[in-house]
Motif scaffolding. Structure first.
Motif, PDB file in Angstrom:
ATOM      1  N   UNK A 162      48.927  41.555  24.343  1.00 22.47           N
ATOM      2  CA  UNK A 162      47.473  41.491  24.476  1.00 22.47           C
ATOM      3  C   UNK A 162      46.985  40.067  24.745  1.00 22.47           C
ATOM      4  N   UNK A 163      45.716  39.959  25.118  1.00 26.02           N
ATOM      5  CA  UNK A 163      45.139  38.675  25.484  1.00 26.02           C
ATOM      6  C   UNK A 163      45.126  37.671  24.350  1.00 26.02           C
ATOM      7  N   UNK A 197      43.998  25.995  43.289  1.00 19.35           N
ATOM      8  CA  UNK A 197      42.947  26.877  43.800  1.00 19.35           C
ATOM      9  C   UNK A 197      42.720  28.064  42.863  1.00 19.35           C
ATOM     10  N   UNK A 198      43.823  28.630  42.339  1.00 22.43           N
ATOM     11  CA  UNK A 198      43.697  29.739  41.384  1.00 22.43           C
ATOM     12  C   UNK A 198      42.927  29.300  40.148  1.00 22.43           C
ATOM     13  N   UNK A 199      43.275  28.117  39.642  1.00 24.81           N
ATOM     14  CA  UNK A 199      42.631  27.603  38.434  1.00 24.81           C
ATOM     15  C   UNK A 199      41.155  27.329  38.662  1.00 24.81           C
ATOM     16  N   UNK A 200      40.820  26.834  39.840  1.00 21.61           N
ATOM     17  CA  UNK A 200      39.423  26.555  40.152  1.00 21.61           C
ATOM     18  C   UNK A 200      38.602  27.839  40.118  1.00 21.61           C
ATOM     19  N   UNK A 201      39.153  28.903  40.726  1.00 21.07           N
ATOM     20  CA  UNK A 201      38.443  30.191  40.765  1.00 21.07           C
ATOM     21  C   UNK A 201      38.278  30.783  39.371  1.00 21.07           C
ATOM     22  N   UNK A 258      47.493  31.859  32.687  1.00 17.64           N
ATOM     23  CA  UNK A 258      48.587  32.632  32.077  1.00 17.64           C
ATOM     24  C   UNK A 258      48.136  34.069  31.801  1.00 17.64           C
ATOM     25  N   UNK A 259      46.874  34.250  31.376  1.00 14.56           N
ATOM     26  CA  UNK A 259      46.369  35.603  31.140  1.00 14.56           C
ATOM     27  C   UNK A 259      46.390  36.418  32.437  1.00 14.56           C
ATOM     28  N   UNK A 260      45.996  35.778  33.542  1.00  6.70           N
ATOM     29  CA  UNK A 260      46.018  36.468  34.830  1.00  6.70           C
ATOM     30  C   UNK A 260      47.466  36.788  35.231  1.00  6.70           C
TER      31      UNK A 260
END
Length: 520
Positions: A338-339, A176-180, A325-327
């Motif tokens: 950093x990103x 669900x996280x990935x979908x968003x 992973x960034x989130x």
């Protein structure tokens, strides 16, 4: 220019002097320091550095520090908030110890360490000839702190997963996280904002630079940014993508661009940052209400963005894992992570598992039509080969969670940050020690790095701008600019924290994924 009130200046100076005296007293009394203290000190040093570089120094005159009139309406607050119960506690030793006892925390008295007195050194009565010192070739100035090249150079820490991170990992299933996040990425990539800002820049600057081209790049273009991310723009003012500009030229460009943008009424809040590795002019776009970083020196960053876009296109699962992973990394509270570093760490994870090609693969055995391209000292071309040509299997979308867990297991347990470096150019871990610029073991495939080092006087080489910082706690080599460690700002404690929380994230992800499975 806003001038601080005398009260504020005095209080700030008093706090700084007080802290300095405490540090001196502590160092003279004790032989050990807590890791959390080190982390706070590291953050304070970085904050102080930014403070000094951003502020204008002006004389403020003299005043009597004991003049009570200065502090009319001001009160001194000598208390701190407890992180565990959020109560305000007075800063006295008995009071602090009593409160810690309420949380079942016992503090043992640390014995003071007496520094032995130095014995006077007897003068030599020898009257023989004085030996001349033999000049020794200087090592390049690689770093000021202790090098991190061997097992044991990183501290062991007991950093628990924060409640905020647990909430992020467990409130929704990874799917669900990935979908968003994937939906947000698509919206950002398709946003007309980047093109509108680039068009506005070209329209304003064309009067002075007839051939100007504005190239958006960075996290917003790859879809890895968010609604508040800066817009990165490379301004090719005179067709100079292929080489570096002198400092004087960059200064001149920055002044001219600022003057033209200011006169247009579309831009404000200009802040030149010209001493950075990539000099930029930071400014605010009034129409889109976004910060923009404008660079002039060369097109290297634009090429990095094109490479990342290519990897995401041929293996979309890599893009989804990077977004997640960034989130996740936001909850680490590691400012220096950093990103761009997170993105390269993710790409390298897929390369190391033979699911993405190395940059070297994309620069060799190319078609006859392929053209070699260089920017400054570095080769930046790559052929957009398909997975079929590369003999790489595409990852089904249904396996995203499997590879997400694999990322955290890889960096939490398998990868040896002490001895190895992340190398997207070769796609496999490389021993850090092999990248000593005076040594003979730099991989033969890195021909451009070898040739570049051959042009340098190693006694005078700049340790950050010219040499790869290969002895840092984490080394993540830029895929094109091979003398650049993009993770050089991370401290040992930061790398230990990253690795430990990677290891602890895997089990939490599995638990969240199990909750998201439909019942049989």
């Amino acid at each position: 220019m806003v001038q601080a009130a005398k009260q504020e200046l005095y209080l700030l100076n008093w706090e700084i002097a007080n802290l300095t005296q405490k540090l001196i007293s502590f160092s003279e009394s004790y032989s050990a320091v807590d890791l959390k203290t080190v982390e706070y000190l590291e953050k304070m040093i970085k904050t102080t550095d930014r403070f000094l570089t951003q502020k204008t120094l002006v004389p403020v005159g003299e005043w009597d520090a004991g003049d009570k009139a200065i502090f009319e309406g001001y009160t001194f607050s000598r208390s701190i908030n407890c992180k565990m119960c959020d109560r305000s506690i007075k800063i006295t030793k008995p009071g602090l110890l009593k409160h810690l006892a309420e949380h079942d925390i016992k503090v043992e008295n640390t014995p003071k360490v007496k520094t032995p007195a130095k014995e006077p050194v007897a003068k030599s009565e020898s009257k023989g000839p004085v030996k001349k010192k033999v000049p020794v070739q200087n090592k390049p100035r690689l770093h000021n702190e202790k090098p991190c090249l061997e097992v044991g150079c990183l501290p062991t820490i007991k950093e628990p997963v924060s409640n905020k991170m647990k909430k992020f990992l467990t409130n929704k299933s990874p799917q669900d996280q990935l979908k968003a996040t994937t939906e947000r990425k698509q919206e950002q990539v398709n946003s007309p904002v980047h093109a509108a800002i680039a068009a506005d820049l070209e329209k304003i600057l064309v009067y002075k630079f007839p051939n100007v081209k504005a190239h958006p790049f960075g996290s917003r273009v790859t879809g890895l940014g968010n609604d508040t991310s800066d817009v990165d723009i490379y301004l090719d003012l005179d067709g100079n993508q292929e080489g570096n500009l002198s400092k004087d030229t960059i200064q001149r460009y920055s002044n001219l661009v600022q003057a033209l943008l200011q006169a247009s009424g579309h831009w404000s809040e200009f802040k030149p940052i010209l001493n950075a590795r990539t000099p930029i002019l930071r400014t605010w776009n009034l129409q889109q209400k976004l910060d923009c970083d404008l660079s002039f020196s060369n097109g290297l960053s634009m090429c990095n963005t094109e490479l990342i876009q290519y990897f995401f296109e041929i293996q979309p699962v890599c893009s989804a894992v990077t977004l997640y992973v960034k989130e996740w990394a936001r909850y680490l509270n590691i400012e220096a992570l950093n990103g761009y570093t997170v993105t390269l760490l993710t790409i390298f994870f897929f390369q190391a598992h033979k699911l993405l090609p190395s940059v070297y693969q994309l620069q060799t055995n190319n078609s006859e039509e392929h053209k070699v391209r260089r920017i400054s000292h570095w080769r930046v071309d790559f052929e957009r080969k398909s997975l079929e040509q590369l003999k790489i299997v595409p990852i089904p979308e249904a396996q995203i969670e499997l590879y997400l867990g694999g990322f955290f297991a890889f960096y939490g347990e398998a990868f040896k940050f002490e001895t190895n470096m992340v190398c997207p150019f070769l796609g496999t871990p490389q021993l850090k020690i092999h990248f000593d610029p005076l040594g003979p073991r730099i991989p033969a495939q890195m021909k451009s790095l070898r040739e570049y080092y051959a042009t340098l006087n190693m006694n005078e080489a700049h340790p950050v701008n010219e040499l790869l910082q290969y002895a840092k706690p984490m080394v993540v080599q830029d895929p094109f600019e091979l003398n650049h460690n993009v993770a050089k700002g991370l401290m040992p404690i930061n790398v230990s924290k990253f690795r430990k929380l990677c290891a602890e994230t895997g089990p939490l992800l599995q638990s969240a994924a199990a909750k998201g499975q439909p019942e049989a």
